[in-house]
Motif scaffolding. Structure first.
Motif, PDB file in Angstrom:
ATOM      1  N   TRP A 117       0.821  -1.194   0.000  1.00  0.00           N
ATOM      2  CA  TRP A 117       0.000   0.000   0.000  1.00  0.00           C
ATOM      3  C   TRP A 117       0.859   1.249   0.000  1.00  0.00           C
ATOM      4  O   TRP A 117       1.871   1.330   0.677  1.00  0.00           O
ATOM      5  CB  TRP A 117      -0.900   0.011   1.240  1.00  0.00           C
ATOM      6  CG  TRP A 117      -1.777   1.217   1.350  1.00  0.00           C
ATOM      7  CD1 TRP A 117      -2.992   1.396   0.775  1.00  0.00           C
ATOM      8  CD2 TRP A 117      -1.500   2.419   2.089  1.00  0.00           C
ATOM      9  NE1 TRP A 117      -3.488   2.628   1.105  1.00  0.00           N
ATOM     10  CE2 TRP A 117      -2.590   3.274   1.914  1.00  0.00           C
ATOM     11  CE3 TRP A 117      -0.441   2.840   2.866  1.00  0.00           C
ATOM     12  CZ2 TRP A 117      -2.654   4.536   2.489  1.00  0.00           C
ATOM     13  CZ3 TRP A 117      -0.488   4.103   3.448  1.00  0.00           C
ATOM     14  CH2 TRP A 117      -1.606   4.930   3.256  1.00  0.00           C
ATOM     15  N   THR A 118       0.470   2.222  -0.791  1.00  0.00           N
ATOM     16  CA  THR A 118       1.107   3.539  -0.762  1.00  0.00           C
ATOM     17  C   THR A 118      -0.015   4.572  -0.716  1.00  0.00           C
ATOM     18  O   THR A 118      -1.065   4.386  -1.332  1.00  0.00           O
ATOM     19  CB  THR A 118       1.983   3.793  -2.003  1.00  0.00           C
ATOM     20  OG1 THR A 118       1.209   3.590  -3.173  1.00  0.00           O
ATOM     21  CG2 THR A 118       3.187   2.872  -2.031  1.00  0.00           C
ATOM     22  N   PRO A 119       0.205   5.669   0.013  1.00  0.00           N
ATOM     23  CA  PRO A 119      -0.849   6.672   0.123  1.00  0.00           C
ATOM     24  C   PRO A 119      -1.077   7.390  -1.203  1.00  0.00           C
ATOM     25  O   PRO A 119      -0.166   7.520  -2.012  1.00  0.00           O
ATOM     26  CB  PRO A 119      -0.322   7.638   1.182  1.00  0.00           C
ATOM     27  CG  PRO A 119       1.143   7.439   1.190  1.00  0.00           C
ATOM     28  CD  PRO A 119       1.399   6.014   0.765  1.00  0.00           C
ATOM     29  N   ALA A 120      -2.285   7.822  -1.391  1.00  0.00           N
ATOM     30  CA  ALA A 120      -2.599   8.640  -2.564  1.00  0.00           C
ATOM     31  C   ALA A 120      -1.883   9.972  -2.403  1.00  0.00           C
ATOM     32  O   ALA A 120      -1.534  10.374  -1.294  1.00  0.00           O
ATOM     33  CB  ALA A 120      -4.106   8.850  -2.667  1.00  0.00           C
ATOM     34  N   ALA A 121      -1.651  10.667  -3.488  1.00  0.00           N
ATOM     35  CA  ALA A 121      -0.897  11.921  -3.479  1.00  0.00           C
ATOM     36  C   ALA A 121      -1.501  12.952  -2.529  1.00  0.00           C
ATOM     37  O   ALA A 121      -0.788  13.740  -1.927  1.00  0.00           O
ATOM     38  CB  ALA A 121      -0.820  12.488  -4.881  1.00  0.00           C
ATOM     39  N   ASP A 122      -2.824  12.938  -2.361  1.00  0.00           N
ATOM     40  CA  ASP A 122      -3.471  13.950  -1.527  1.00  0.00           C
ATOM     41  C   ASP A 122      -3.694  13.509  -0.081  1.00  0.00           C
ATOM     42  O   ASP A 122      -4.291  14.215   0.699  1.00  0.00           O
ATOM     43  CB  ASP A 122      -4.811  14.372  -2.158  1.00  0.00           C
ATOM     44  CG  ASP A 122      -5.776  13.208  -2.271  1.00  0.00           C
ATOM     45  OD1 ASP A 122      -5.340  12.046  -2.175  1.00  0.00           O
ATOM     46  OD2 ASP A 122      -6.974  13.461  -2.450  1.00  0.00           O
ATOM     47  N   GLU A 123      -3.169  12.340   0.313  1.00  0.00           N
ATOM     48  CA  GLU A 123      -3.336  11.846   1.670  1.00  0.00           C
ATOM     49  C   GLU A 123      -2.170  12.271   2.544  1.00  0.00           C
ATOM     50  O   GLU A 123      -1.016  12.223   2.134  1.00  0.00           O
ATOM     51  CB  GLU A 123      -3.407  10.315   1.695  1.00  0.00           C
ATOM     52  CG  GLU A 123      -4.746   9.763   1.305  1.00  0.00           C
ATOM     53  CD  GLU A 123      -4.780   8.257   1.486  1.00  0.00           C
ATOM     54  OE1 GLU A 123      -5.084   7.813   2.600  1.00  0.00           O
ATOM     55  OE2 GLU A 123      -4.490   7.560   0.506  1.00  0.00           O
ATOM     56  N   ASP A 124      -2.491  12.668   3.751  1.00  0.00           N
ATOM     57  CA  ASP A 124      -1.463  12.994   4.743  1.00  0.00           C
ATOM     58  C   ASP A 124      -1.405  11.829   5.726  1.00  0.00           C
ATOM     59  O   ASP A 124      -2.168  11.777   6.673  1.00  0.00           O
ATOM     60  CB  ASP A 124      -1.800  14.312   5.449  1.00  0.00           C
ATOM     61  CG  ASP A 124      -0.702  14.750   6.402  1.00  0.00           C
ATOM     62  OD1 ASP A 124       0.363  14.066   6.473  1.00  0.00           O
ATOM     63  OD2 ASP A 124      -0.905  15.762   7.097  1.00  0.00           O
ATOM     64  N   VAL A 125      -0.489  10.900   5.485  1.00  0.00           N
ATOM     65  CA  VAL A 125      -0.396   9.676   6.269  1.00  0.00           C
ATOM     66  C   VAL A 125      -0.038   9.976   7.716  1.00  0.00           C
ATOM     67  O   VAL A 125      -0.591   9.405   8.644  1.00  0.00           O
ATOM     68  CB  VAL A 125       0.632   8.705   5.661  1.00  0.00           C
ATOM     69  CG1 VAL A 125       0.790   7.470   6.527  1.00  0.00           C
ATOM     70  CG2 VAL A 125       0.209   8.327   4.256  1.00  0.00           C
TER      71      VAL A 125
END
Length: 101
Positions: free
Chosen positions: A89-97
């Motif tokens: 899994w990798t966060p979407a560009a607009d997600e602040d993990v």
């Protein structure tokens, strides 16, 4: 005492659930197949030991290693963002993990 009438699950729903189960199994097996031999061994050993530690005081029979591995890997897929090492899994560009942790 009167019994409540039972309602059968509609065939379309039974078929859908069976199809989703089959898809979930296939996706989990594919995820495991994508691991290198070393990664698979590490995941298996950690999954089995975690399982054993989790039930060591319970009166349960410990399943075979391959069943433990599949069950744990499938559970990781359900929470892909919590187990990115296994799920990829990798966060979407607009997600602040970091804000979520």
């Amino acid at each position: 005492m009167s019994q409540q009438p039972t309602t059968a699950i509609p065939d379309f729903l039974v078929d859908y659930l069976a199809q989703r189960d089959e898809q979930r199994v296939t996706e989990t097996l594919n995820m495991l197949a994508d691991l290198s031999e070393r990664e698979l061994l590490l995941v298996k050993e950690a999954a089995v030991m975690g399982w054993v530690q989790g039930i060591r005081h319970a009166d349960q029979k410990i399943p075979k290693d391959r069943q433990v591995l599949f069950t744990v890997a499938d559970a990781c897929r359900s929470f892909a963002d919590l187990y990115p090492t296994i799920t990829g899994w990798t966060p979407a560009a607009d997600e602040d993990v970091e804000a979520d942790r």
